[in-house]
Design a protein around this motif. Structure first.
Motif, PDB file in Angstrom:
ATOM      1  N   VAL A 139       0.760  -1.351   0.117  1.00  0.00           N
ATOM      2  CA  VAL A 139       0.081   0.030  -0.118  1.00  0.00           C
ATOM      3  C   VAL A 139       0.794   1.241  -0.007  1.00  0.00           C
ATOM      4  N   PRO A 140       0.738   2.118  -0.848  1.00  0.00           N
ATOM      5  CA  PRO A 140       1.584   3.234  -0.967  1.00  0.00           C
ATOM      6  C   PRO A 140       1.680   4.272   0.224  1.00  0.00           C
ATOM      7  N   THR A 141       0.361   4.501   0.776  1.00  0.00           N
ATOM      8  CA  THR A 141       0.366   5.631   1.848  1.00  0.00           C
ATOM      9  C   THR A 141       0.289   4.802   3.203  1.00  0.00           C
ATOM     10  N   SER A 142       1.083   5.581   4.157  1.00  0.00           N
ATOM     11  CA  SER A 142       1.025   5.363   5.675  1.00  0.00           C
ATOM     12  C   SER A 142      -0.329   5.125   6.090  1.00  0.00           C
ATOM     13  N   ASP A 143      -1.152   6.018   5.774  1.00  0.00           N
ATOM     14  CA  ASP A 143      -2.591   5.951   6.202  1.00  0.00           C
ATOM     15  C   ASP A 143      -3.369   4.744   5.585  1.00  0.00           C
ATOM     16  N   GLY A 144      -3.155   4.359   4.489  1.00  0.00           N
ATOM     17  CA  GLY A 144      -3.645   3.156   4.187  1.00  0.00           C
ATOM     18  C   GLY A 144      -3.174   2.004   4.882  1.00  0.00           C
ATOM     19  N   LYS A 145      -1.778   1.859   5.130  1.00  0.00           N
ATOM     20  CA  LYS A 145      -1.193   0.798   5.713  1.00  0.00           C
ATOM     21  C   LYS A 145      -2.024   0.661   7.031  1.00  0.00           C
ATOM     22  N   TYR A 146      -1.996   1.632   7.827  1.00  0.00           N
ATOM     23  CA  TYR A 146      -2.585   1.938   9.363  1.00  0.00           C
ATOM     24  C   TYR A 146      -4.027   1.297   9.186  1.00  0.00           C
TER      25      TYR A 146
END
Length: 344
Positions: free
Chosen positions: A251-258
């Protein structure tokens, strides 16, 4: 060597239970128709305190898990596979803790440690049933998270109501099989060298330690079943999360990973708590010579873990919090939200 026997009824049939005479005692010993649960403490002044403590923990456990079940069943937003499995896990936790804690509280209040032979086998059967049910449901929930994250477009097709119902029934029948196999093995033990069980419930491993004759084969069967019904589900959980981690890391974004990891956080916390305390209790009863250490471990996975599960799922889950708020609002027949509720 002489054996002295007593009889007890089991399903309308007379069962003879033999107790070995002690090598250090010259007198004859009476037959075994009941066991003594040594409990947590022999101090009479400490009994009311422990009874009040465990009664409070038991009530919190039952209330917390009932709230999860009510929130899921009453809120249409939570009629999804994940919360369907969660409500079944809460139901299994209520059964798990109800198998041991009420009997322990009554024993503390009445200063009685006696449990009949039939009652001991019944308690052991339900204990194994609900423990294995917890085990199986946690692995089913891991599979649900795997499908949701790795196959999101096909999630509703794969996790359809028919499959969800089948997984619950399969978990129950596997747990029932495990329970009855334990019961069948224990019924083969008709000779005991002692009646004192170093715990507050009838633990299968404790009963094996009380046998008269060599039960090496029975012990191996018990530990083999523990490995099968314990290692296979945890292997499935580990494999599911191994498959989950790879797409999350892409997942490219840290928010998406979180966000992706947060959907698994509560389940992972419950898995670590359940298997951590259960493994300690299992190994301590099999390896450690101290009954006190084994008893503390038993308290952790039979009392503390079922009590913490509702808090773990509700504190980090906005959907559960919102559902509890709506449930609270319907109960008090008011349109005002509880001040501590958080609407996502």
């Amino acid at each position: 060597m002489k054996f002295f026997k007593g009889s007890s009824s089991n399903g309308g049939q007379e069962k003879t239970i033999l107790r070995c005479p002690s090598y250090t005692e010259p007198q004859n010993l009476t037959g075994v128709s009941e066991f003594l649960l040594l409990g947590l403490s022999e101090d009479p002044e400490l009994q009311p305190v422990l009874a009040g403590l465990f009664l409070s923990m038991y009530l919190v456990t039952v209330l917390g898990n009932l709230l999860i079940i009510l929130a899921v069943s009453s809120d249409s937003h939570l009629h999804t596979p994940m919360y369907f499995f969660l409500s079944n896990l809460s139901l299994a936790d209520i059964g798990f803790t109800s198998t041991t804690v009420p009997k322990m509280i009554v024993d503390m209040q009445t200063h009685s440690r006696v449990i009949s032979y039939e009652g001991c086998l019944t308690q052991m059967s339900f204990f194994v049933l609900f423990a294995c049910m917890d085990d199986m449901l946690l692995s089913v929930m891991a599979y649900d998270r795997f499908v949701a994250i790795c196959h999101p477009l096909h999630y509703r097709i794969i996790m359809n109501p028919r499959l969800c119902g089948f997984l619950i029934l399969l978990s129950f029948f596997i747990s029932l099989l495990d329970s009855q196999l334990h019961n069948l093995i224990m019924l083969q033990l008709t000779c005991f060298k002692d009646v004192d069980i170093s715990n507050f419930f009838c633990d299968p491993s404790q009963l094996l330690h009380l046998r008269c004759s060599d039960t090496f084969i029975n012990e191996m069967v018990i530990y083999f079943m523990g490995a099968i019904f314990g290692c296979l589900p945890i292997s499935g959980i580990l494999f599911s999360y191994y498959k989950i981690v790879s797409p999350i890391l892409r997942v490219p974004t840290s928010d998406g990973k979180y966000k992706a990891f947060s959907t698994c956080g509560s389940h992972l916390a419950v898995v670590c708590l359940f298997y951590g305390t259960g493994l300690v209790g299992y190994l301590s009863s099999a390896v450690l010579p101290s009954p006190r250490k084994s008893m503390v471990a038993s308290v952790m996975y039979t009392v503390v873990t079922p009590m913490l599960n509702p808090f773990i799922y509700s504190l980090r889950n906005k959907d559960i919090q919102s559902a509890l708020c709506r449930l609270h609002g319907r109960i008090i027949k008011s349109h005002h939200l509880h001040p501590f509720c958080y609407m996502g």
